[in-house]
Design an enzyme around this catalytic site. Sequence first.
Site, PDB file in Angstrom:
ATOM      1  N   HIS A  89       0.510  -1.081   0.020  1.00 52.37           N
ATOM      2  CA  HIS A  89      -0.346  -0.034  -0.096  1.00 52.37           C
ATOM      3  C   HIS A  89       0.718   1.403   0.009  1.00 52.37           C
ATOM      4  CE1 HIS A  89      -3.155   2.121   1.002  1.00 52.37           C
ATOM      5  NE2 HIS A  89      -2.988   3.423   1.304  1.00 52.37           N
ATOM      6  N   HIS A  98       3.070  17.179  -0.478  1.00 50.45           N
ATOM      7  CA  HIS A  98       2.357  18.088   0.652  1.00 50.45           C
ATOM      8  C   HIS A  98       0.658  16.375   0.683  1.00 50.45           C
ATOM      9  CE1 HIS A  98       2.711  21.886  -0.056  1.00 50.45           C
ATOM     10  NE2 HIS A  98       2.346  21.681  -1.544  1.00 50.45           N
ATOM     11  N   HIS A 126      -1.796   4.546  -1.882  1.00 53.00           N
ATOM     12  CA  HIS A 126      -2.029   6.098  -1.017  1.00 53.00           C
ATOM     13  C   HIS A 126      -1.825   6.985  -1.206  1.00 53.00           C
ATOM     14  CE1 HIS A 126      -1.189   6.616   3.100  1.00 53.00           C
ATOM     15  NE2 HIS A 126      -0.763   7.151   2.846  1.00 53.00           N
ATOM     16  N   HIS A 128      -2.614  10.297  -4.134  1.00 49.21           N
ATOM     17  CA  HIS A 128      -3.164   9.926  -4.824  1.00 49.21           C
ATOM     18  C   HIS A 128      -2.248  10.919  -6.033  1.00 49.21           C
ATOM     19  CE1 HIS A 128      -4.627   9.932  -0.611  1.00 49.21           C
ATOM     20  NE2 HIS A 128      -5.444   8.950  -0.946  1.00 49.21           N
TER      21      HIS A 128
END
Length: 199
Positions: A89, A98, A126, A128
Amino acid sequence: IDTWRLNGGDTFVKFDPKTNRSALRNVTDVLLKHEQGIITNGTVGQLLKYFAPEEDHNRVNVSQDSDQLQFIKSVLSKSTADWKIVIGHFPVHSATKHEHGDTKSLISQLQPLLEKYKVNAYFNGHDHILQHIKINGVNYFGSGAGAREHSGVNTGYSGLKGYQDGEYGFMVHSGDKTSLKTTFVGQSGKEGYTYTIQK
């Protein structure tokens, strides 16, 4: 693989794989990030419901997940597969700004194994965005854009080959014994960046 255990938890939760104990790293930080809109009502509710704050007299000391590392070594060293692909993941490497970014524990514990046993690709979620980073012969494909949109990429990140941010998306993989092709697909269905690993 279970990167949550290898990493000793995540941004908000500390976890020890040896004792299976966990605790919130910092309740104030959780509440602040919720107030800032960085984490949702559902996430903060789950964190506060299932994880107690760490207590000074009963600290959670994170141990290395030796059993899982030994399992990974054993499987990779014995593998005769056409392609060695590892899926977890958390990213080992990530060019996002960020968001989570690099996972230092995976760089120190997992990356040397991926390189030693000549793993062709590591797939993760994880962060995006869609991203492809190649370091020391290992291709790191991050596909986390199916859950949330995120804008912000360090375009100077060492080894960054391609990325897609600012929209939902996914990756398509196809291959045979000598080639493994990855294509980024945006929310409109339009194909973008593509890369083929050749043997």
